[in-house]
Motif scaffolding. Sequence first.
Motif, short mmCIF file in Angstrom:
data_model
loop_
_atom_site.label_atom_id
_atom_site.label_comp_id
_atom_site.label_asym_id
_atom_site.label_seq_id
_atom_site.Cartn_x
_atom_site.Cartn_y
_atom_site.Cartn_z
N VAL A 15 -16.97 13.85 6.88
CA VAL A 15 -17.05 13.25 5.60
C VAL A 15 -15.95 11.90 5.65
O VAL A 15 -15.31 12.10 6.39
CB VAL A 15 -16.71 14.38 4.27
N GLY A 16 -16.08 11.28 4.52
CA GLY A 16 -15.02 10.26 4.18
C GLY A 16 -15.28 8.86 4.70
O GLY A 16 -16.22 8.84 5.55
N GLY A 17 -14.18 8.24 4.21
CA GLY A 17 -14.29 6.82 4.92
C GLY A 17 -12.97 6.22 5.54
O GLY A 17 -11.99 7.06 5.29
N LEU A 18 -12.87 5.16 5.70
CA LEU A 18 -11.64 4.50 6.20
C LEU A 18 -10.52 4.43 5.23
O LEU A 18 -9.36 4.43 5.48
CB LEU A 18 -12.01 3.19 6.63
N ALA A 19 -10.70 4.23 3.95
CA ALA A 19 -9.74 4.19 2.89
C ALA A 19 -8.87 5.44 2.71
O ALA A 19 -7.84 5.33 2.29
CB ALA A 19 -10.33 3.78 1.53
N ASP A 20 -9.75 6.72 3.24
CA ASP A 20 -8.82 7.86 3.09
C ASP A 20 -7.56 8.15 3.68
O ASP A 20 -6.64 8.50 3.22
CB ASP A 20 -9.86 9.10 3.66
N SER A 21 -7.44 7.42 4.87
CA SER A 21 -6.38 7.28 5.60
C SER A 21 -4.97 6.69 4.94
O SER A 21 -4.10 7.30 4.92
CB SER A 21 -6.27 6.50 7.10
N VAL A 22 -5.06 5.78 3.94
CA VAL A 22 -4.30 5.16 2.99
C VAL A 22 -3.77 6.29 2.19
O VAL A 22 -2.60 6.40 2.05
CB VAL A 22 -4.87 3.93 2.47
N TYR A 23 -4.43 6.99 1.71
CA TYR A 23 -4.19 8.03 0.74
C TYR A 23 -3.59 9.37 1.24
O TYR A 23 -2.51 9.81 0.82
CB TYR A 23 -5.39 8.35 -0.27
N GLN A 51 4.00 2.96 -1.39
CA GLN A 51 3.51 1.43 -2.11
C GLN A 51 2.30 0.78 -1.68
O GLN A 51 1.56 0.17 -2.38
CB GLN A 51 4.86 0.38 -1.61
N PHE A 52 2.01 1.04 -0.39
CA PHE A 52 0.85 0.44 -0.12
C PHE A 52 -0.37 1.19 -0.60
O PHE A 52 -1.11 0.54 -1.22
CB PHE A 52 0.52 0.71 1.65
N ARG A 53 -0.34 2.54 -0.72
CA ARG A 53 -1.38 3.19 -1.60
C ARG A 53 -1.48 2.77 -2.94
O ARG A 53 -2.48 2.44 -3.35
CB ARG A 53 -1.03 4.57 -1.47
N ASP A 54 -0.51 2.50 -3.64
CA ASP A 54 -0.42 2.04 -4.98
C ASP A 54 -0.81 0.55 -5.01
O ASP A 54 -1.57 0.39 -6.22
CB ASP A 54 1.22 1.89 -5.49
N TYR A 82 -1.33 -10.24 5.20
CA TYR A 82 -1.09 -8.83 4.43
C TYR A 82 -2.24 -8.70 3.53
O TYR A 82 -2.74 -7.82 3.59
CB TYR A 82 0.15 -8.87 4.02
N GLU A 83 -2.52 -9.68 2.77
CA GLU A 83 -3.40 -9.63 1.70
C GLU A 83 -4.93 -9.17 2.15
O GLU A 83 -5.72 -8.51 1.71
CB GLU A 83 -3.74 -10.77 0.68
N TRP A 84 -5.30 -9.47 3.49
CA TRP A 84 -6.54 -9.33 3.87
C TRP A 84 -6.67 -7.93 4.24
O TRP A 84 -7.70 -7.25 3.64
CB TRP A 84 -6.74 -9.90 5.39
N THR A 85 -5.52 -7.03 4.67
CA THR A 85 -5.47 -5.85 4.94
C THR A 85 -5.69 -4.97 3.71
O THR A 85 -6.34 -4.13 3.46
CB THR A 85 -4.26 -5.19 5.75
N LEU A 86 -4.79 -5.67 2.65
CA LEU A 86 -4.85 -5.01 1.29
C LEU A 86 -6.27 -4.97 0.88
O LEU A 86 -6.73 -3.87 0.08
CB LEU A 86 -3.99 -5.52 0.32
#
Length: 608
Positions: A15-23, A51-54, A82-86
């Motif tokens: 389950v889940g996707g790549l964004a989960d790791s940020v949270y 900060q990155f999660r937020d 940085y903004e690309w990764t964001l």
Amino acid sequence: MREFTVPPLATAPRVGGLADSVYDNAAADPERVALTRKDDEGQWQDVTAAQFRDEVMALAKGLLAQGVRFGDRVGIMSRTRYEWTLFDFALWSVGAQSVPLYPTSSAEQVFWMLHNADVTACLVEHEDHAMTIGSVIDRLPHLRKLWQLDADPVAELTAAGAHMEDEVVHRHRMAVTPEATATIIYTSGTTGRPKGCVITHANFMAESDNIVLRYERVFKSKAGEEAATLLFLPLAHVFGRMVQVAAIRGRVKLAHQPELVARALLPDLQTFRPTFILAVPYIFEKVFAAARRKAEADGKVGAFDKAVEIAVRYAEAQENKAFGTGSGPSASLRMQHQIFDKLVYSKVREAMGGRVRHAMSGGSAMERRLGLFFAGAGVIIYEGYGLTESTAAATANPPERTRYGTVGVPVPGTTVHLAEDGEIWLYGGQVFQGYHNDPKATDAVLHDGWFSTGDLGAVDEDGYLTITGRKKEVLVTSGGKTVSPVPLEERVRAHPLVAQCIVVGNDRPFIAALVTLDPEAVTHWLAMRGKPEMPPHDLVRDPDLETEIRRAVVAANTLVSQAESIRTFRILAHQFSEEHGLLTPSLKLKRKAIETAYSAEVDALYRG
């Protein structure tokens, strides 16, 4: 054996996707430094996991507020920053898909990719990019939004989504599955139109998670030192994207550098001080060449060349010990190595920030001797091989048994098969899903999960792969001799004065070459010989320079039989460039375009 399999180390998420790791990272260790970015004064500023999660959450809400929906495709046309990764992780948070565009793409290339992927919104870096898209916008009726990084769209989008609850983003994120498309990356294309490789969240997870686990000594910090890497590869290229994903998932401090040129990169390496880097051979060649030029300018080139010899012998002795064919460096060699470590090797490491002890290299072949030198100087480079279609690396040299001059063995979870004609076939969790909107091209390369790469290879007795060329690039002379140009070109390029080399000779009586020069190396070479600066067209006719390049050609010819050797060559006044359509964005030669552009020079090689 013609087939080699390495079992996976990472369990494929269900389950889940790549964004989960940020949270997940923010919940586990909110104060850990996750990224570093430069402020307006050029100073590195830390960004914690919380900060990155937020920031990702705020941007994701803004994207939803401005109409980006689950499954939408959003173009990103920018250098590495940085903004690309964001944006990547914000898009993945809402189930959208990013479509990278090379920042040097022409208007027609941009149109083709945006149209083919049916992109509904696009992020560009600056006004020039906006104008490129503006010139074709009338043919893109589905493109509704255009954001420009130098106009601070992050603040605009954050404000637009401020009223929205976090739960809205989480509902989108929870709906993402591993099989969902994460990105469509267009091949840089040495011939024809770029094809959009459909890469899923699961493809990235299989690739990055297995590599992080297999190369733990690279991606994990030693006691008292945090793991950190400076990403300078283009994020429009799959190698750069894999590094980005692996750093976030592997909890490695990540920084960005937008210019893949030594003069901009080396100062940032020295201030950021990464513990490892992932690069293309060009970077290591530049570091080595700069060190040698400095030694020559200081009147110490003899000592430097001796240090190189000792480093190569030392690394070769260690390699032999690892493979059970030797006892390791002798006492005398160890002593000489220790002396040169203080005098030379430490300065080479300092040029990369002083903390780099490991590196990974891909994109093109690295000369064996260069890899041995860096290993002897204290920086082990793990050379690997992969394609956009394999989500970057499919093979790489293992840390405990590196064989320099090869691209190693399958990464965990991968099977490599050599067909009867030597073509490399790949199978594994990182193999892409096919080409977007191109079933014919997909059927040509995907066969029951196997990907036929079009690359040719050979495997040694220990299962280490060497790339010998591409099926489509093999030359056949008019006498019927088959020649793979890549080994010859790489050996010529090993000469410090040479920037690029293309071997020609298809349907011709013999093999010849066009060679371009490295301007920095040439300037240094002229100064050391008391020669004045010359216009390019005069320089290429200098007899001493021609003698130097002839040495490089003679060295290359030792690799092959006389019938396969380079008989003649021509030095060109200017390098092949991406701007003139002669290189791909990943710096590969566009052979047909070069031969067409320099048809008069090629014809001249065969006159008389």
